[in-house]
Every structure is written in C-alpha cells, then in structure tokens.
Write an enzyme that holds these catalytic residues in place. Structure first.
Site, short mmCIF file in Angstrom:
data_model
loop_
_atom_site.label_atom_id
_atom_site.label_comp_id
_atom_site.label_asym_id
_atom_site.label_seq_id
_atom_site.Cartn_x
_atom_site.Cartn_y
_atom_site.Cartn_z
N CYS A 192 -14.09 0.62 6.73
CA CYS A 192 -13.07 -0.10 5.86
C CYS A 192 -12.93 0.75 4.43
O CYS A 192 -14.10 1.15 3.94
CB CYS A 192 -13.66 -1.54 5.38
SG CYS A 192 -13.96 -2.50 7.02
N CYS A 193 -12.03 0.92 3.96
CA CYS A 193 -11.70 1.72 2.56
C CYS A 193 -12.19 0.96 1.36
O CYS A 193 -12.24 -0.23 1.49
CB CYS A 193 -10.38 2.11 2.54
SG CYS A 193 -9.18 0.80 2.13
N CYS A 248 0.73 -1.28 -0.11
CA CYS A 248 -0.07 -0.09 0.09
C CYS A 248 0.94 1.43 -0.08
O CYS A 248 0.40 2.55 -0.40
CB CYS A 248 -0.88 -0.11 1.26
SG CYS A 248 -2.11 -1.33 1.45
#
Lengths: 379, 379
Positions: free
Chosen positions: A197-198, A79
């Site tokens: 949550c993304c 990420c």
C-alpha cells in the site's frame, strides 16, 4: 501535438507537517522554472492539481513566489489531479493561447484529518467498510482466482519498486525488501500487506510546458522532450470489482493514436500503483502484456529497469516514492523527462527514447474510475 | 477563436437542500444538450466548475445521466469556477482535441455548513472578522470617500437588479424594490444592507461548446452564437481594499484584443456582483465608464436593459438570481446567449449583438482576486 516539456522539478516526498502548502509547492515550481532556464515572469499561465487544500491552492503557491496577475486554474480529479493539471496546461499551449504554461501539483496529506485518502463523498462503499485498500484487495482476490496469480507475484511489484527507489533521493521508502519481507509486513486487507500500500506523504512537482516555437527561440538547457500524445477518460460502470482497465485502455488508445506509437515503442513508464495489484492490472490495460499475464510480467523481471519489457516505475512509483495525490501525476512526468534526458542516474533506463505516464483517480466499486490520464513523451 | 455555443441550460436558483448535487447538475446538463439539439453520446469531453462538493462533482453528475467513459475534469477557482470551467472546455475545442465539449457548474450551498461562502483557508482576514461582506463594505467606504458616491447610488444597483429579475423565472428574488427599501433592509456591514448582498442558493448551469465545423455540419436549432474572445487573470497584491479592478482590467483587455472589439461594442453584460459595490467597480474595470463614474452610471439608468449604456445583469445577476458559486459563471453565459438569440423575453436587450460575461473569485484583502474570467460572444 506541438508542445515540449522545457523543465521539470519536484520536492522530496516526505511527511513534513510543519511546512505550508505554499512553501512545498513553491519548491517544485522554482525547481521547474530553473530547470527550464526561464524567468518566473515568462510563465504565462498555470494550472494546479490539488485535492484536499479546499480552494485556491495554485494561487496560494504562486502568490508566495510573487507570481501574481497571471491566469491560474485549480483542477481536482482525485488521484489523477496532477495528470489533469498537466493536460489542461497543455490545452492552453495547444490552443495557441500561451507559449509557456506551468503545470504543477501539490498535496499536504499530513495536514488532513488522519492523512487519509477519502473516496467520493456519496460513496456508499466507504460507509459499509470498503475504502480503497479493501477495494483493491477485492481486485487482487478476483485476479488471483481468475489467472492463478500468487501472493509472491503481487509482492514482486514492491520488491521492484524498492529496488528502483534506492536510487531516488526524493523517494519515501528507499530500503530494498524481499518477497518474504513484503508478505510478512502487517496485513491490511487480504491479500494486500502494508508494504503493498502506498504511503501518504506531502510533496509537490512541477512541469514547464512550451510551444515548439518558444522552445526553438529560447533554446533549452537539455534535450527538448516532446509531448507526443495524451488521452483522458473516465470509467464506465463495472459489474465486478476486478478491473481498473477500462478507463486505462481508452485513455491509452487516445494517447497511442495521437502519438502514432504503440505499446512496443514504450521504453519507460510511470504507472499509477497505489497498491501492488494496480500495477499488474495496468500493464495489461496499457498493452504491455496480454490479459492475465501481468503478474508474471513483473515477477519474471520484465518490468525491471534492465528488463526485456517496459521499465515500469523507475522512480519507485506511488508505492516507494509516495503518493501526495495532486502531486503524483506531475512527479511521474518529471521522472519520465529525466529518463528521456538520460539524467536518471542509478535508475536510468538505457537508451530511453519514448516514455509514458499513467495516472488515475477516484476508483469506486460502482465505476472503473473518475479520471485516467495517459501521456506519451519522446526525445 | 473558432468555437461556438451550441446550447445552454440552467436550473432555477433556489434553496433546495432536499435534492442531490447529481440531480440538480443533471437538470442543467440535460437542458443544455437538448437546447443544442444533440445527443448525450455526442459530448466528447466535460469540465465541471464546483467549489464545495469535495471531489468528483462532475463525474457524480454525469454518472447519474449514464454519461461515463468520457474525459471529465473538475475545476475550482472560487466564485469564478464556472467561468474557468467554460474556459477549460473551450481550450479542448480550440486545441482541436474534441468537436463538442460540455462546460457546466453546480453548487449546493444549502448542503454546506451554514451555507456560507468561505474565503481562502489561510486568510487571516477571515479570522479577525473580515469575511467577504466586510471586505466589500470597506471597498464601498473607500469608493464613497474618493468619489462622493452615495448610499442611494449603491442601492440603485439592487433596484435595477430586481427590476430585471422580475422577468426571470429562474431568479431567486423577483420582487421589485425601491432605493428606500434597499436602504431600510437590515444592515450587514456598513454601508451594505441585506438586499445589497447576494443570496446563497443551490443551482446549476451548462453550456455546450462546439467547433465551427461541427456546428456547420450539425446545424443549430437557433442562431449560432460565436465565442469571440476570452481572458483570464489572477490579481496582483493591492495596498488598499478599495479596488477589484486589477484582474478585471487585465482579463478584459485580453478578451477585447482577441475579439477585436472594445467596450463600446458591448450591448449586454453579465457582471460578477456579489455585493452592490462590486458591480459599480466592474463597470469601470471593464471600460464601460471612467474611474469614479460607476455609481452615476447605474443611478442614471445607463445600465438598465433599455439604458443608453451597456445593459448589465439583465438576468438579475448574483444579487437577484442568486450565487451558487460554481454555477454562476456558466449561468451568465446561458443568459448572454439567450440575449444574443433574442430569446430573453421581458428582459430582452433590444438588438443585442455582442455580449460579455465577467466573473471573479477569491477576493481577499491582500490580493485583488484569485481568478477573473471575461468572455465575449456575438451573433
């Protein structure tokens, strides 16, 4: 540090499976080059952050723009790939090898099987049922037990995120929500609900970095934004899944030292928050507040755009703007540069002079993280 | 340039599917750190070249050695990944960010489906039956038609390669062969026969780079090898599949200029030759001989270890040592450093003072290449 950010660009973060990686990446690159007020031919080197394309992502994007024959490197750091791409492009400028370097990130999560963010391949936790939402849920459980944080405080991260994102045309989720709505969204991994949550989306972002001498000669369309400091670290092994602060603290310490600045100097910060709990932990890791104080920091409004503390994730962050892995770290820089230029519109932090970006990747239960990149910028 | 190579290490290149990427990578890293005469804890940053592991290769290797908490970046540039890893680690030292950086590459091709080297995903040529051996066969056909080169001359690249590799314990193919044997090996893609194609193996290599000031203070176990110049380029689109010289010429020109040296100064060179024809084309791209003269250059023995020209691929190169993608570019540097130290044993180029490495990756019919990295070293 003697480099400046000459231009930034980003695409909307959306689910757009019908588009190619080349087309989406090119949109961001073209926008950044235009913003910098330079020609494509003036870019002397490029570094691309990408996780899932499987090879040659940077060249694929640049070839579609006719930008061939220049040095191109692809960087993968989970990420944090976009942050690492920025950092490598910065190294080329700081080493004196080039005057103008392009850092960009692009990711098409809807092109991947299931659109899932996978953790490391040899990660046994994944096999026994502890993917990232479960891991962060454990961190949240530990944090709540240790410091008395409440589900409502966790949810307030999302309330702030959506409130900010309503001003960001490029964000995926733009509808404001209440604490009650966040907690009533479907449970994912207790205590994390869906809104905590993304979202997995497609998108790209790009930054043009230049040497000070080039920027002086060339002039800039807006105020030149200085790169003041940058730190990178991988994490040490951890005993308990309750912390993501180790690599953050080390990378931040490097960036603060290089910049000659401290946490109290930061006006605005884009923080890596794939899950609500992450943002709370990172307030502490970055020194915005003390240990155990993060939940109250956000719930009391200190991290709001108009808050008394650091304005955190004015873009909406990963939770509302979305998280196309390789693009996220670069999109953060685009946001902070907009803030420091005073061009952030409805989400502008007043008098923002010093901004920070923080991205990390590869959290697994045995280790804090694979990579954390923290950078500091100023007017 | 003010950086030096303090230590190098490599593993044997073998098919070793029973071992993990972490174990193989660690062998090379430990060897390079030992060769540099430093402690693991003195490494301040690391860059890893890898293509197929799928994420976090560098951290996976270093974690197995307890080397956590330092900056780690993974680089992917197809077959040139190892060269790009070296280049990024070099940038960190040249930017003044660290005194000691580790560049390493690791690849476990036997862990991949079929052990194949894939070309770029969106590559239509692959789908219509033009994978890499076919592409290089076309280059060979064009070259033979244009310059009257013979199959025997192509085969002589392999004869030289095996003759050199018999002195290299770490090479995969070590049995000398004749021109006749090369031509009699199974046909792969006319005119290329099996022995003219590099073997897919597993392996790793590592290089410790240091600032001059660190090296002076620290001392080195052997003679310090200087990094004199380094160039990187991607290729421009090409009209015909008959050249791989474009990116090579540009990267070499940068490296020569930075080093203040020219082709006639090079004593020994490790060249990217996944197929026999590639080495011939690269002699020309690097300026060792004129256009169309490459086939005769090798067939007449000028590229031999004892030849009148540049000693090319004394290690056996990709054709005999083997080609574990991310590792190859770093293994080349390990070889050249051994040569410049006078430690190359039976394959030592006499009085080697200046060495070069050349690696490229991502050749597809529409484009010269994704990346070419050329570096120059000297005693």
């Amino acid at each position: 540090m003697s480099a400046v950010v000459l231009g930034v660009g980003a695409t909307p973060f959306r689910k757009q499976p019908e588009r190619t990686l080349a087309a989406v990446g090119a949109d961001a690159v073209v926008a950044a080059i235009k913003d910098a007020g330079i020609e494509k031919s003036q870019v002397q080197a490029a570094v691309c952050g990408n996780v899932q394309f499987g090879g040659g992502a940077g060249q694929t994007v640049l070839r579609s723009l006719g930008m061939t024959g220049l040095p191109v490197t692809n960087v993968e750091n989970a990420c944090a790939s976009g942050g690492s791409a920025f950092r490598e492009a910065l190294a080329w400028v700081e080493a004196g090898w080039v005057d103008v370097a392009l850092a960009f990130g692009v990711e098409m999560l809807t092109h991947s099987a299931g659109g899932l963010i996978e953790t490391g391949r040899p990660d046994i936790a994944n096999q026994v049922g502890l993917p990232l939402p479960g891991l962060y849920a454990l961190k949240a459980q530990h944090y709540m037990a240790d410091y008395g944080a409440t589900p409502e405080q966790l949810a307030s991260v999302v309330v702030k995120s959506r409130a900010n994102a309503q001003w960001n045309d490029y964000a995926f989720f733009r509808t404001p929500v209440t604490v009650e709505q966040v907690l009533a969204s479907p449970p994912i991994s207790d205590p994390l609900t869906l809104f905590q949550c993304c979202p997995n989306v497609d998108g790209a972002a790009a930054v043009v970095i230049a040497s000070e001498s080039f920027a002086r000669k060339h002039g800039t369309s807006g105020p030149a934004i200085k790169v003041r400091g940058s730190g990178v670290s991988s994490g040490h092994p951890i005993d308990r899944a309750d912390s993501v602060a180790d690599a953050t603290e080390r990378a931040a310490a490097q960036a603060y030292e290089q910049a000659g600045l401290g946490p109290s100097d930061i006006d605005v910060c884009e923080v890596h928050e794939p899950f609500s709990i992450a943002e709370i932990l990172h307030y502490e890791g970055l020194g915005f507040c003390g240990e155990g104080e993060g939940a109250n920091y956000v719930a009391s409004g200190r991290a709001d755009i108009t808050g008394r503390g650091v304005a955190v994730n004015p873009s909406g962050g990963l939770l509302s703007r979305g998280h196309p892995l390789g693009a996220s770290g670069v999109a953060q820089i685009a946001e902070v540069v907009s803030q420091l230029r005073g061009e952030a519109g409805g989400r502008q932090r007043e008098n923002a002079r010093v901004g920070m970006t923080h991205i990390m990747g590869g959290s697994i239960p045995e280790l804090d993280s694979n990579a954390c990149v923290v950078s500091i910028f100023s007017t």
